[in-house]
Design a protein around this motif. Structure first.
Motif, short mmCIF file in Angstrom:
data_model
loop_
_atom_site.label_atom_id
_atom_site.label_comp_id
_atom_site.label_asym_id
_atom_site.label_seq_id
_atom_site.Cartn_x
_atom_site.Cartn_y
_atom_site.Cartn_z
N LEU A 47 0.83 -1.20 0.00
CA LEU A 47 0.00 0.00 0.00
C LEU A 47 0.87 1.25 0.00
N TYR A 48 1.91 1.28 0.83
CA TYR A 48 2.81 2.44 0.86
C TYR A 48 3.48 2.65 -0.49
N GLY A 54 3.35 7.58 -7.67
CA GLY A 54 3.22 8.81 -8.45
C GLY A 54 4.22 9.88 -8.08
N VAL A 55 5.01 9.65 -7.06
CA VAL A 55 5.99 10.64 -6.61
C VAL A 55 7.28 10.43 -7.37
N PRO A 106 6.71 13.29 3.31
CA PRO A 106 5.81 13.55 2.19
C PRO A 106 6.06 14.84 1.42
N SER A 107 6.62 15.86 2.05
CA SER A 107 6.88 17.09 1.32
C SER A 107 8.05 17.83 1.96
N ALA A 108 8.60 18.75 1.19
CA ALA A 108 9.73 19.52 1.70
C ALA A 108 9.30 20.45 2.83
#
Length: 129
Positions: A47-48, A54-55, A106-108
């Motif tokens: 799942l992860y 898409g990243v 997940p994000s910067a």
């Protein structure tokens, strides 16, 4: 169980989680729920990976944490663990348990991470005497 954890604003102990109306009454105690509810690690990892597909460049963080236990000789599989120490003259090792964590950032921007793996590092057959 997780619904109860996430919606109990202030719990002083694990037993208070069982008082939450979202806690399923399948188990008579929170400790039984934690013991019985072990997620399928392979399915979670699939799942992860699916969510990260898409990243373009996922950011991963890796950490080693030592849990120092020098006075616990009966604790199985203690090993020599590296410690970061700022105390002059101390050796940067101790006897204890090592844990490894891999997390996705997940994000910067932001300050949270999604733990992908967190497990104890063991050396099969090794026991410190």
């Amino acid at each position: 169980m997780m619904d109860a954890v996430m919606t109990t604003p202030k719990a002083n102990c694990l037993t208070e989680m069982a008082l939450n109306p979202l806690f399923r009454r399948k188990w008579s105690s929170v400790s039984e729920a934690l013991q019985d509810c072990q997620p399928d690690r392979e399915q979670l990892m699939k799942l992860y990976l699916q969510q990260m597909s898409g990243v373009e460049r996922p950011i991963l963080a890796v950490d080693h944490t030592a849990w120092v236990r020098p006075d616990a000789p009966t604790l199985r599989e203690r090993t020599y663990e590296h410690l970061a120490t700022a105390i002059h003259g101390n050796k940067p090792i101790a006897i204890g348990l090592g844990y490894s964590t891999i997390a996705r950032i997940p994000s910067a921007q932001g300050s949270w991470a999604l733990p992908l793996r967190h497990e104890r590092i063991t050396r099969k057959g090794y026991t410190h005497q």
